[in-house]
Design a protein around this motif. Structure first.
Motif, PDB file in Angstrom:
ATOM      1  N   ASN A 110       0.821  -1.218   0.000  1.00  0.00           N
ATOM      2  CA  ASN A 110       0.000   0.000   0.000  1.00  0.00           C
ATOM      3  C   ASN A 110       0.853   1.266   0.000  1.00  0.00           C
ATOM      4  OD1 ASN A 110       0.983  -0.312   2.609  1.00  0.00           O
ATOM      5  ND2 ASN A 110      -0.881   0.448   3.583  1.00  0.00           N
ATOM      6  N   ARG A 111       1.965   1.230  -0.710  1.00  0.00           N
ATOM      7  CA  ARG A 111       2.853   2.398  -0.746  1.00  0.00           C
ATOM      8  C   ARG A 111       2.689   3.155  -2.055  1.00  0.00           C
ATOM      9  NH1 ARG A 111       5.592  -1.593   2.020  1.00  0.00           N
ATOM     10  NH2 ARG A 111       6.307  -0.978   4.072  1.00  0.00           N
ATOM     11  N   VAL A 112       2.977   4.458  -1.999  1.00  0.00           N
ATOM     12  CA  VAL A 112       2.928   5.310  -3.191  1.00  0.00           C
ATOM     13  C   VAL A 112       4.236   6.076  -3.298  1.00  0.00           C
ATOM     14  CG1 VAL A 112       0.427   5.561  -3.225  1.00  0.00           C
ATOM     15  CG2 VAL A 112       1.764   7.184  -1.933  1.00  0.00           C
ATOM     16  N   VAL A 145       2.176   3.654  -7.878  1.00  0.00           N
ATOM     17  CA  VAL A 145       1.422   3.135  -6.734  1.00  0.00           C
ATOM     18  C   VAL A 145       1.602   1.626  -6.642  1.00  0.00           C
ATOM     19  CG1 VAL A 145      -0.334   4.945  -6.772  1.00  0.00           C
ATOM     20  CG2 VAL A 145      -0.718   2.862  -8.057  1.00  0.00           C
ATOM     21  N   GLY A 205      -1.770  -2.678  -3.435  1.00  0.00           N
ATOM     22  CA  GLY A 205      -2.679  -2.673  -2.296  1.00  0.00           C
ATOM     23  C   GLY A 205      -2.155  -3.617  -1.233  1.00  0.00           C
ATOM     24  N   LEU A 220      -5.686   0.338  -3.414  1.00  0.00           N
ATOM     25  CA  LEU A 220      -5.457   1.757  -3.131  1.00  0.00           C
ATOM     26  C   LEU A 220      -6.500   2.596  -3.849  1.00  0.00           C
ATOM     27  CD1 LEU A 220      -2.398   0.506  -2.859  1.00  0.00           C
ATOM     28  CD2 LEU A 220      -1.888   2.902  -2.694  1.00  0.00           C
ATOM     29  N   ASN A 221      -6.878   3.712  -3.237  1.00  0.00           N
ATOM     30  CA  ASN A 221      -7.810   4.623  -3.890  1.00  0.00           C
ATOM     31  C   ASN A 221      -7.075   5.777  -4.562  1.00  0.00           C
ATOM     32  OD1 ASN A 221      -7.031   6.013  -1.645  1.00  0.00           O
ATOM     33  ND2 ASN A 221      -9.079   6.518  -0.928  1.00  0.00           N
ATOM     34  N   LEU A 222      -5.745   5.731  -4.579  1.00  0.00           N
ATOM     35  CA  LEU A 222      -4.926   6.740  -5.249  1.00  0.00           C
ATOM     36  C   LEU A 222      -4.418   6.165  -6.561  1.00  0.00           C
ATOM     37  CD1 LEU A 222      -2.854   7.742  -2.107  1.00  0.00           C
ATOM     38  CD2 LEU A 222      -4.689   9.075  -3.137  1.00  0.00           C
ATOM     39  N   LYS A 223      -4.111   7.054  -7.519  1.00  0.00           N
ATOM     40  CA  LYS A 223      -3.598   6.578  -8.802  1.00  0.00           C
ATOM     41  C   LYS A 223      -2.473   7.482  -9.284  1.00  0.00           C
ATOM     42  CE  LYS A 223      -7.250   8.910 -11.412  1.00  0.00           C
ATOM     43  NZ  LYS A 223      -7.671   9.767 -10.354  1.00  0.00           N
ATOM     44  N   ARG A 256       3.198   5.429   2.789  1.00  0.00           N
ATOM     45  CA  ARG A 256       2.079   4.487   2.841  1.00  0.00           C
ATOM     46  C   ARG A 256       0.839   5.276   2.441  1.00  0.00           C
ATOM     47  NH1 ARG A 256       3.354  -0.233   5.415  1.00  0.00           N
ATOM     48  NH2 ARG A 256       5.220  -0.159   6.705  1.00  0.00           N
ATOM     49  N   ASP A 257      -0.136   4.601   1.839  1.00  0.00           N
ATOM     50  CA  ASP A 257      -1.307   5.330   1.374  1.00  0.00           C
ATOM     51  C   ASP A 257      -2.073   6.009   2.511  1.00  0.00           C
ATOM     52  OD1 ASP A 257      -2.424   2.993   2.428  1.00  0.00           O
ATOM     53  OD2 ASP A 257      -4.067   2.998   0.982  1.00  0.00           O
ATOM     54  N   ASP A 258      -2.052   5.432   3.710  1.00  0.00           N
ATOM     55  CA  ASP A 258      -2.778   6.064   4.813  1.00  0.00           C
ATOM     56  C   ASP A 258      -2.021   7.236   5.428  1.00  0.00           C
ATOM     57  OD1 ASP A 258      -0.888   4.398   5.946  1.00  0.00           O
ATOM     58  OD2 ASP A 258      -2.266   3.429   7.332  1.00  0.00           O
TER      59      ASP A 258
END
Length: 97
Positions: free
Chosen positions: A10-12, A44, A47, A58-61, A87-89
């Motif tokens: 879940n990393r970006v 990204v 997940g 993930l909800n990011l792109k 991390r996405d959070d």
């Protein structure tokens, strides 16, 4: 050969946006440039799974402009460019015009 990093779980991967400082007459002042807490997502991860094993995408792109925390992330240098891995959070939100 150019390297490309695909984040795990879940990393970006984010490239921070740095706005140049200008005087009122339009002269650039590079030594006064301040880093904004925003960046553009360049990659990204797929997940992660929760404690029950359920996959959470993930909800990011790629291409999203995001608001970043003041501290945190891991600095990474690929070629001549610097990126940050979060991390996405840890991402505070997306910015829209």
């Amino acid at each position: 050969m150019a390297k490309r990093l695909i984040p795990s779980f879940n990393r970006v991967l984010v490239e921070k946006i740095i706005a140049p400082s200008k005087t009122t007459s339009g002269i650039l002042l590079p030594e006064k440039t301040s880093k904004l807490n925003s960046g553009k997502i360049v990659a990204v991860g797929p997940g992660a799974r929760d404690k029950d094993g359920k996959f959470i995408p993930l909800n990011l792109k790629e291409g999203d402009t995001v608001l970043l925390p003041e501290y945190g992330g891991t600095e990474i240098k690929l070629g001549e460019k610097e990126y940050h891995l979060y991390r996405d959070d840890d991402i505070l939100g997306t910015l829209h015009e």
